[in-house]
Structure formats: C-alpha cells, structure tokens
Design a protein around this motif. Structure first.
Motif, PDB file in Angstrom:
ATOM      1  N   LEU A   1      75.906  -3.195  24.410  1.00  0.00           N
ATOM      2  CA  LEU A   1      75.320  -1.637  23.385  1.00  0.00           C
ATOM      3  C   LEU A   1      75.363  -1.200  23.054  1.00  0.00           C
ATOM      4  O   LEU A   1      76.138  -0.449  24.291  1.00  0.00           O
ATOM      5  CB  LEU A   1      73.560  -1.642  23.417  1.00  0.00           C
ATOM      6  CG  LEU A   1      72.745  -2.942  24.205  1.00  0.00           C
ATOM      7  CD1 LEU A   1      71.845  -2.886  25.420  1.00  0.00           C
ATOM      8  CD2 LEU A   1      72.519  -4.415  22.571  1.00  0.00           C
ATOM      9  N   GLU A   2      75.560  -0.223  21.669  1.00  0.00           N
ATOM     10  CA  GLU A   2      76.590   1.143  21.648  1.00  0.00           C
ATOM     11  C   GLU A   2      75.085   1.452  22.233  1.00  0.00           C
ATOM     12  O   GLU A   2      73.929   1.782  23.247  1.00  0.00           O
ATOM     13  CB  GLU A   2      76.463   1.831  20.804  1.00  0.00           C
ATOM     14  CG  GLU A   2      77.808   1.786  19.794  1.00  0.00           C
ATOM     15  CD  GLU A   2      78.996   3.332  20.661  1.00  0.00           C
ATOM     16  OE1 GLU A   2      78.129   3.717  20.832  1.00  0.00           O
ATOM     17  OE2 GLU A   2      79.978   3.321  20.366  1.00  0.00           O
TER      18      GLU A   2
ATOM     19  N   GLN B   1      78.049 -10.748  35.048  1.00  0.00           N
ATOM     20  CA  GLN B   1      76.732  -9.958  35.091  1.00  0.00           C
ATOM     21  C   GLN B   1      76.754  -8.646  33.790  1.00  0.00           C
ATOM     22  O   GLN B   1      77.254  -9.417  33.216  1.00  0.00           O
ATOM     23  CB  GLN B   1      77.661  -8.908  36.283  1.00  0.00           C
ATOM     24  CG  GLN B   1      77.935  -9.560  37.898  1.00  0.00           C
ATOM     25  CD  GLN B   1      78.799  -8.979  39.150  1.00  0.00           C
ATOM     26  OE1 GLN B   1      78.825  -8.058  38.672  1.00  0.00           O
ATOM     27  NE2 GLN B   1      78.770  -9.479  39.906  1.00  0.00           N
ATOM     28  N   SER B   2      74.951  -8.433  35.170  1.00  0.00           N
ATOM     29  CA  SER B   2      75.110  -7.439  33.714  1.00  0.00           C
ATOM     30  C   SER B   2      74.926  -6.117  34.029  1.00  0.00           C
ATOM     31  O   SER B   2      74.802  -5.716  34.875  1.00  0.00           O
ATOM     32  CB  SER B   2      73.457  -7.770  32.923  1.00  0.00           C
ATOM     33  OG  SER B   2      73.398  -8.892  31.904  1.00  0.00           O
ATOM     34  N   GLU B   3      74.815  -5.377  33.283  1.00  0.00           N
ATOM     35  CA  GLU B   3      74.928  -4.242  33.381  1.00  0.00           C
ATOM     36  C   GLU B   3      74.289  -3.083  32.531  1.00  0.00           C
ATOM     37  O   GLU B   3      74.697  -2.957  31.548  1.00  0.00           O
ATOM     38  CB  GLU B   3      76.331  -2.947  33.959  1.00  0.00           C
ATOM     39  CG  GLU B   3      76.086  -1.868  34.514  1.00  0.00           C
ATOM     40  CD  GLU B   3      77.643  -1.297  34.343  1.00  0.00           C
ATOM     41  OE1 GLU B   3      78.869  -1.836  35.135  1.00  0.00           O
ATOM     42  OE2 GLU B   3      77.932  -0.099  34.124  1.00  0.00           O
ATOM     43  N   VAL B   4      72.778  -2.675  33.101  1.00  0.00           N
ATOM     44  CA  VAL B   4      71.748  -2.095  31.847  1.00  0.00           C
ATOM     45  C   VAL B   4      71.402  -0.993  32.888  1.00  0.00           C
ATOM     46  O   VAL B   4      70.302  -1.109  34.119  1.00  0.00           O
ATOM     47  CB  VAL B   4      70.465  -2.900  32.167  1.00  0.00           C
ATOM     48  CG1 VAL B   4      69.597  -2.755  31.341  1.00  0.00           C
ATOM     49  CG2 VAL B   4      71.170  -4.867  31.529  1.00  0.00           C
TER      50      VAL B   4
ATOM     51  N   LEU C   1      74.599  -8.723  29.488  1.00  0.00           N
ATOM     52  CA  LEU C   1      73.729  -6.932  28.731  1.00  0.00           C
ATOM     53  C   LEU C   1      75.174  -5.921  29.437  1.00  0.00           C
ATOM     54  O   LEU C   1      74.469  -6.091  30.565  1.00  0.00           O
ATOM     55  CB  LEU C   1      72.437  -6.906  28.800  1.00  0.00           C
ATOM     56  CG  LEU C   1      72.163  -6.376  28.061  1.00  0.00           C
ATOM     57  CD1 LEU C   1      72.241  -7.033  26.222  1.00  0.00           C
ATOM     58  CD2 LEU C   1      70.492  -5.713  28.068  1.00  0.00           C
ATOM     59  N   TYR C   2      75.349  -5.218  28.380  1.00  0.00           N
ATOM     60  CA  TYR C   2      76.000  -4.254  29.155  1.00  0.00           C
ATOM     61  C   TYR C   2      75.553  -2.986  27.908  1.00  0.00           C
ATOM     62  O   TYR C   2      75.502  -2.774  26.781  1.00  0.00           O
ATOM     63  CB  TYR C   2      77.619  -4.511  28.894  1.00  0.00           C
ATOM     64  CG  TYR C   2      78.303  -3.032  29.282  1.00  0.00           C
ATOM     65  CD1 TYR C   2      78.251  -2.170  30.036  1.00  0.00           C
ATOM     66  CD2 TYR C   2      79.431  -3.199  28.881  1.00  0.00           C
ATOM     67  CE1 TYR C   2      78.646  -1.733  30.901  1.00  0.00           C
ATOM     68  CE2 TYR C   2      80.970  -2.158  29.190  1.00  0.00           C
ATOM     69  CZ  TYR C   2      80.485  -1.235  29.431  1.00  0.00           C
ATOM     70  OH  TYR C   2      80.828  -0.351  30.754  1.00  0.00           O
ATOM     71  N   THR C   3      74.663  -1.975  28.462  1.00  0.00           N
ATOM     72  CA  THR C   3      74.573  -0.310  27.849  1.00  0.00           C
ATOM     73  C   THR C   3      75.654   0.525  28.440  1.00  0.00           C
ATOM     74  O   THR C   3      75.874   0.930  29.574  1.00  0.00           O
ATOM     75  CB  THR C   3      73.102   0.438  28.944  1.00  0.00           C
ATOM     76  OG1 THR C   3      73.767   0.040  30.222  1.00  0.00           O
ATOM     77  CG2 THR C   3      72.049  -1.251  28.640  1.00  0.00           C
TER      78      THR C   3
END
Ligand code: NAP
Length: 302
Positions: free
Chosen positions: A86-87, A274-277, A111-113
């Motif tokens: 996500l931008e 993994q995700s980074e949110v 999901l990567y913010t």
C-alpha cells in the motif's frame, strides 16, 4: 523474479514505482491497472477484476492510488490470494487498514503499509543516535507548495485526501520512527480554505515538547526538516530525511533510494511470509482531525 502489478498509473507510479521495479532483479512489472495510465511494453488493464482473473502469474499487487479508492482494490486482491503493498497513507481510515490486516492474516498473504520517507538515508542513523539520548524538544517544519507538487490532484482537498497531511504523514512517519519515546497530541490548529474538505495547513503540539508546523502554501524554498534537541546535542534531518546533521556536523547525505528500499523490503516480507502494518503516522493525523481547532480561510484554487 516475482511478477507484480501496479495499480493507479499516476504521478508516484511513474516517478518512483516503475523505476524502482525496473531497477530490481527481484521484480518483473507484469501488468498495470489504470483507467487512463499505461507503462510502455507492459500489459495494461483497465479492469482490476479482469486482471486478477486472467493473470494468476501475478502474485503481488502494489496500489499507487489515492487513499480513498485503495481499500476496495486491496480487499479484492487479498480475497484473490495476492500479496499487497500500500502507498502511504495506507487508507482513508484507520479501521479499514485494520480490517485489511485481519483479511491478509486470514488469507495467509503479506500486507505492507509502506512509508517511503522512513527509507530516507538519514532516518536509520538518526534513530540509532537518538536511542539512548534524553530528548528535550523536537520540531517538524514541513512546508511545500501544493500547486507545484500536486497540480490538478483535486482529491487531496476532498474527504479522505488528508490535505496537508498527505505530505505531512511523511514527517509523521519519520518522527514516529526516530523518537525513542511515544508522544501524543495535546492540541492542534487546522486551517481550512472555505472551499476545501481537508486542511491546507496545521500547527500541532504533542506531549514531550514536540511541535509541528505543516503548510501547503509555501512558495520559494521548500522545507522538509525535523529538529530534535537532546541534553547532549541537536540533531537535524533535512530534505525529508536525506540529510542528517548532528551537532552541526553533516553525518549522512544519502542518494534518493527510498522506493528501491520499499521494494526490497516487500520482497523480504513475501519471502518470509510476514506482514508489516504500522499505522502510527496515521494515528497522529486522525488525532489532529479529532482534536484540532478549525480555522477557516479564503477559498483556495489548486
Ligand atoms: P495521482 O497521480 O492523482 O493518482 C494516481 C492514479 O490513481 C491516477 O493516475 C488514477 O489513474 C488513479 N486514481 C485516482 N483516483 C482514482 C479513483 N477514485 N479510483 C480509481 N483510481 C483512481 O496521485 P499520486 O500523486 O500518484 O499519489 C497516489 C498516492 O501516492 C497517494 O496516496 C500519495 O500520498 C502517494 N504519494 C505521492 C507522492 C507524490 O509526489 N505525488 C509521493 C509519495 C507518495 P487512472 O485515472 O488511470 O485510473
């Protein structure tokens, strides 16, 4: 190479995402989705669901749209089993990004913010230097000319466009990264042109003697500066985090490589499952919009 699709071929996709992907051995730009924009030599779709159905080879989607339409695209991508980048800012509301994080977890996808300014060269060394310091004050000065950087992008003044917090969230992504202690907003003044739904300027006061001055009406020299005062010395980040000066001595002048670093991090996250949110920069925007005193201004024409 991992096949990736870019969605929303506008300013930031063309300026940063396409060169970062093309410059990496890890990624292949395999498709685009945009109503009008295309990238030479890359299969172009105007319908996202059609791309998802026809291109099972594309397993990563990078969303470069403005924040308001982003959630719908992200939810469809996750439902189709794709990893999503996500931008910034990652959504129009905090709750919708929490919902995406839950969906991604349930679907077993990344999901990567992204917060590109955190990848600026001076940010990691600033964080390391500040880690054991006693902070006495900090100030953000984020002043730029919206007409110069966002010509024709009326969405920035529509609900969910976040106004001056569109660039301001870059500063907030840095301050939340480098300060060794949490802060929370105590007061804010938000300046709204009478024809706009989002603020064009903001003055913010947090706990721990941290203040911020955000302005989108800055003509002439532009400033993207953060100063942190400690009991030992003063730390300055300039040029959006690309330059670091400690006690008057230039410590880091980095090449502009924020987007290549974001794509390297995305490759790592997908590889590791993994995700980074991280919503902490956006939390301060939401707090400002909750707590801020509204000051009305003359109409503003972009
Ligand atoms: P932009 O050029 O106005 O928009 C990107 C593209 O998104 C547009 O070209 C449009 O493509 C598509 N789009 C716009 N509204 C849409 C809608 N309602 N539904 C579906 N698609 C829509 O914006 P941008 O400057 O690239 O910014 C996009 C995001 O990147 C923002 O969140 C911004 O904060 C972030 N960002 C921007 C910059 C910058 O310097 N501009 C820097 C860093 C990050 P089509 O019309 O072809 O569909």
């Amino acid at each position: 190479m991992t096949a990736i699709c870019l969605v929303g071929i506008g300013k930031i996709a063309v300026d940063q995402h396409v060169p970062a992907i093309n410059g990496s051995d890890a990624w292949e730009l395999a498709a685009t989705v945009s109503r009008a924009g295309t990238v030479d030599g890359v299969p172009a779709y105007t319908d996202f669901e059609q791309m998802l159905a026809e291109r099972p080879d594309v397993n990563v989607i990078s969303l470069c749209l403005p924040p308001v339409p982003r959630y719908g695209y992200a939810a469809k991508a996750i439902a189709a089993g794709r990893h999503v980048m996500l931008e910034k800012p990652p959504g129009a509301t905090l709750a919708e990004v929490h919902a995406l994080a839950d969906m991604a977890k349930a679907a077993g996808v990344t999901l990567y913010t992204t917060w590109h300014s955190r990848m600026a060269e001076g940010v990691a060394p600033a964080k390391a230097w500040l880690a054991d310091k006693e902070i006495t004050a900090a100030h953000i000065s984020w002043k730029e000319d919206v007409r110069r950087w966002h010509p024709g992008q009326n969405w920035v003044f529509e609900p969910g466009g976040m106004g001056v917090f569109d660039p301001g969230s870059n500063a907030l992504s840095i301050i939340t990264e480098i300060l060794p202690m949490p802060i929370h907003l105590r007061s804010a003044e938000l300046f709204y042109p009478s024809n706009c739904d989002t603020p064009i300027a903001a003055q913010m006061q947090w706990t721990q003697n941290v203040t911020g001055d955000f302005d989108w009406r800055q003509e002439g020299p532009q400033s993207w500066d953060i100063t942190v005062e400690t009991t030992q010395a003063t730390l300055n980040l300039h040029d959006g985090g690309a330059r670091l000066v400690i006690d008057g001595v230039e410590a880091v002048v980095g090449p502009r490589a924020e987007y290549p670093a974001l794509y390297a991090r995305m490759a790592e996250l997908v590889e590791q499952g993994q995700s980074e949110v991280d919503l902490s920069p956006m939390l301060h925007v939401a707090d400002a919009l909750t707590l801020g005193k509204r000051v009305m201004l003359e109409p503003f024409v972009l």
